[in-house]
Write an enzyme that holds these catalytic residues in place. Structure first.
Site, PDB file in Angstrom:
ATOM      1  CG  ASN A 147      -1.842   1.004   0.876  1.00  0.00           C
ATOM      2  OD1 ASN A 147      -1.365   2.261   0.409  1.00  0.00           O
ATOM      3  ND2 ASN A 147      -2.703   1.088   2.373  1.00  0.00           N
ATOM      4  NE  ARG A 157      -4.594   3.275  -1.019  1.00  0.00           N
ATOM      5  CZ  ARG A 157      -4.608   4.867  -0.555  1.00  0.00           C
ATOM      6  NH1 ARG A 157      -3.070   4.455   0.338  1.00  0.00           N
ATOM      7  NH2 ARG A 157      -5.713   5.823  -0.399  1.00  0.00           N
ATOM      8  CG  HIS A 185      -9.124   7.281   1.545  1.00  0.00           C
ATOM      9  ND1 HIS A 185      -9.325   8.881   1.990  1.00  0.00           N
ATOM     10  CD2 HIS A 185      -7.964   7.024   1.667  1.00  0.00           C
ATOM     11  CE1 HIS A 185      -8.455   9.362   2.511  1.00  0.00           C
ATOM     12  NE2 HIS A 185      -7.165   8.573   2.228  1.00  0.00           N
ATOM     13  N   GLY A 224      -6.231  10.631   7.864  1.00  0.00           N
ATOM     14  CA  GLY A 224      -4.726  10.569   8.220  1.00  0.00           C
ATOM     15  C   GLY A 224      -4.212  11.668   7.165  1.00  0.00           C
ATOM     16  N   GLY A 260      -3.716  11.617   3.996  1.00  0.00           N
ATOM     17  CA  GLY A 260      -4.997  12.319   3.015  1.00  0.00           C
ATOM     18  C   GLY A 260      -6.598  12.007   4.123  1.00  0.00           C
ATOM     19  NE  ARG A 271      -3.776  14.450  -2.014  1.00  0.00           N
ATOM     20  CZ  ARG A 271      -3.623  13.299  -0.776  1.00  0.00           C
ATOM     21  NH1 ARG A 271      -5.047  13.178  -0.400  1.00  0.00           N
ATOM     22  NH2 ARG A 271      -3.590  12.719  -1.373  1.00  0.00           N
ATOM     23  CB  ALA A 289      -2.031  15.064  12.985  1.00  0.00           C
ATOM     24  CD  GLU A 323      -7.383   3.172  12.754  1.00  0.00           C
ATOM     25  OE1 GLU A 323      -6.093   2.152  12.887  1.00  0.00           O
ATOM     26  OE2 GLU A 323      -7.143   3.119  10.954  1.00  0.00           O
ATOM     27  CG  ASN A 324      -3.797   6.003  16.728  1.00  0.00           C
ATOM     28  OD1 ASN A 324      -3.989   5.577  17.397  1.00  0.00           O
ATOM     29  ND2 ASN A 324      -2.498   5.716  15.260  1.00  0.00           N
ATOM     30  CD  GLU A 360      -6.809   1.949   3.564  1.00  0.00           C
ATOM     31  OE1 GLU A 360      -6.858   2.690   2.473  1.00  0.00           O
ATOM     32  OE2 GLU A 360      -5.875   2.442   4.284  1.00  0.00           O
TER      33      GLU A 360
END
Length: 395
Positions: free
Chosen positions: A10, A90, A179, A209, A211, A240, A282, A332-333, A383
């Site tokens: 991926n 992916r 996604h 994420g 993205g 972006r 982040a 998730e975090n 994924e």
């Protein structure tokens, strides 16, 4: 009988996730991540038989190519190569050419190349993984799984742009969405968590994420999503801009900017990085916020506000909503980001369970809202498993 594995690659815009998946148990025999590509602390980590290792990526050239070369060496060193029956890749954008997963041939590669301008940060990186794996494992069948495929169920009112229809007829300009493998997987896992058939379940899936995108899933199918013709649309992301008045592009061109300068800025120098003036990561944004960095604080506010706006606007797509799903590295975090988003949704009845929200991190799933009210949950995405399953089904 020897175990049969699928090597899943991926390859993203600033990272490379990989896993060797056992096709019988679905377990990841080997899993790892190359991250922070393009930054000084670019590194690669992996887990094998309970042991974790991490090394720096010291190659000053293409970090994607360096990571893939390291992955090939690692798989060979661990003696996994002879049990791998397929390689699954992916691929972000399939245009209208690909509506499902396919075996990779020379024609497949040409067709992916033909649409790579639609995903300038991703498709070239995806092709790097494909070419390296074809060279490393020439005798293995290899499969491409497309992020756009899950969204092919969107109705015309969702994918049609408010532009001359001839542009769709001539150039296939429309909303595609991305996604898809992530939104597909977490919606199925969420339905299991709620003990509800997926074809009778509806969710708003929030993949956050580097993205980021939001997807509306009605009766198990994608009916709308925030990314558009390219992954540049929708939410603000790591580098972006997300949605932007197209008049800004005209304005900058008239100011003497070249087309390449404009889109390089929108794709690679905007988002967290552009607003904060500091970083695209982040975690770096949150750390800088604690130190009082104004740019980081503004980036946090813009990001969480826009996510909440998308979630609330997507309520109009549904007759009922079983839950909001947070997934992806940030989703998730990041406790502060989830908490802030839920705070914006208080008028809709969402109340954060602070203890549950803190517990649902670092691989743990769970419902993060108070009992008796609307549900929001965290589901770690996988994924790689979706890609492996598609690879097995095709061979």
């Amino acid at each position: 009988m020897a175990n049969k594995f699928v090597l899943v690659i991926n390859s993203g815009s600033s990272s490379l996730k990989f896993a060797v998946i056992d096709t019988i148990s679905g377990e990841a025999v080997l899993s790892g991540l190359g991250e922070c590509f393009g930054l000084e602390d670019s590194r690669m980590s992996w887990k094998y038989q309970g042991e974790k290792k991490e090394v720096a990526i010291t190659d000053e050239g293409n970090h994607h190519q360096a990571a893939i070369s390291m992955l090939v060496d690692l798989v060979n060193e661990l003696g996994l190569t002879e049990n791998i029956v397929s390689v699954g890749h992916r691929v972000v954008h399939g245009g209208e050419t690909f509506t499902k997963s396919v075996l990779i041939t020379e024609q497949t590669i040409k067709d992916i190349e033909a649409v790579q301008d639609l995903a300038p940060l991703h498709n070239p990186a995806n092709l790097l993984g494909i070419r390296a794996a074809l060279e490393a494992f020439p005798s293995l069948p290899q499969v491409a799984v497309f992020d756009t495929a899950f969204h092919q169920t969107m109705p015309a009112k969702a994918f049609t742009g408010g532009i001359a229809h001839e542009l769709y007829e001539k150039y296939a300009i429309r909303r595609y969405g991305f996604h898809g493998t992530s939104h597909f997987y977490v919606s199925r896992e969420a339905a299991k968590m709620l003990d509800k058939p997926i074809d009778k379940a509806s969710f708003i899936s929030v993949h956050l994420g580097n993205g980021a995108s939001v997807c509306v899933i009605k009766d198990g199918q994608s009916v709308d999503t925030s990314m558009g013709f390219t992954p540049l649309a929708g939410l603000m992301m790591g580098t972006r801009s997300g949605d932007l008045d197209p008049g800004v592009i005209e304005f900058l061109l008239k100011k003497g900017w070249t087309q390449d300068e404009v889109f390089d800025t929108l794709n690679k120098k905007s988002g967290f990085l552009g607003v904060s003036g500091l970083t695209s990561d982040a975690r770096g944004i949150l750390d800088a916020m604690e130190e009082g960095h104004e740019g980081a604080t503004l980036a946090f506010e813009v990001f969480t506000y826009r996510v909440a706006k998308f979630i609330s606007s997507y309520m109009v797509c549904l007759d009922s909503l079983d839950g909001i799903i947070f997934t992806g590295g940030i989703g998730e975090n990041s406790l502060p980001i989830r908490s802030k988003i839920l705070g914006y949704l208080k008028l809709l009845g969402y109340k954060e369970d602070k203890a549950a929200n803190e517990a649902a991190r670092f691989g743990a799933s769970g419902i993060i809202t108070e009992d008796g009210g609307p549900i929001a949950m965290v589901i770690p995405t996988n994924e790689e498993l979706v890609i492996a399953q598609d690879a097995v089904s095709l061979i």
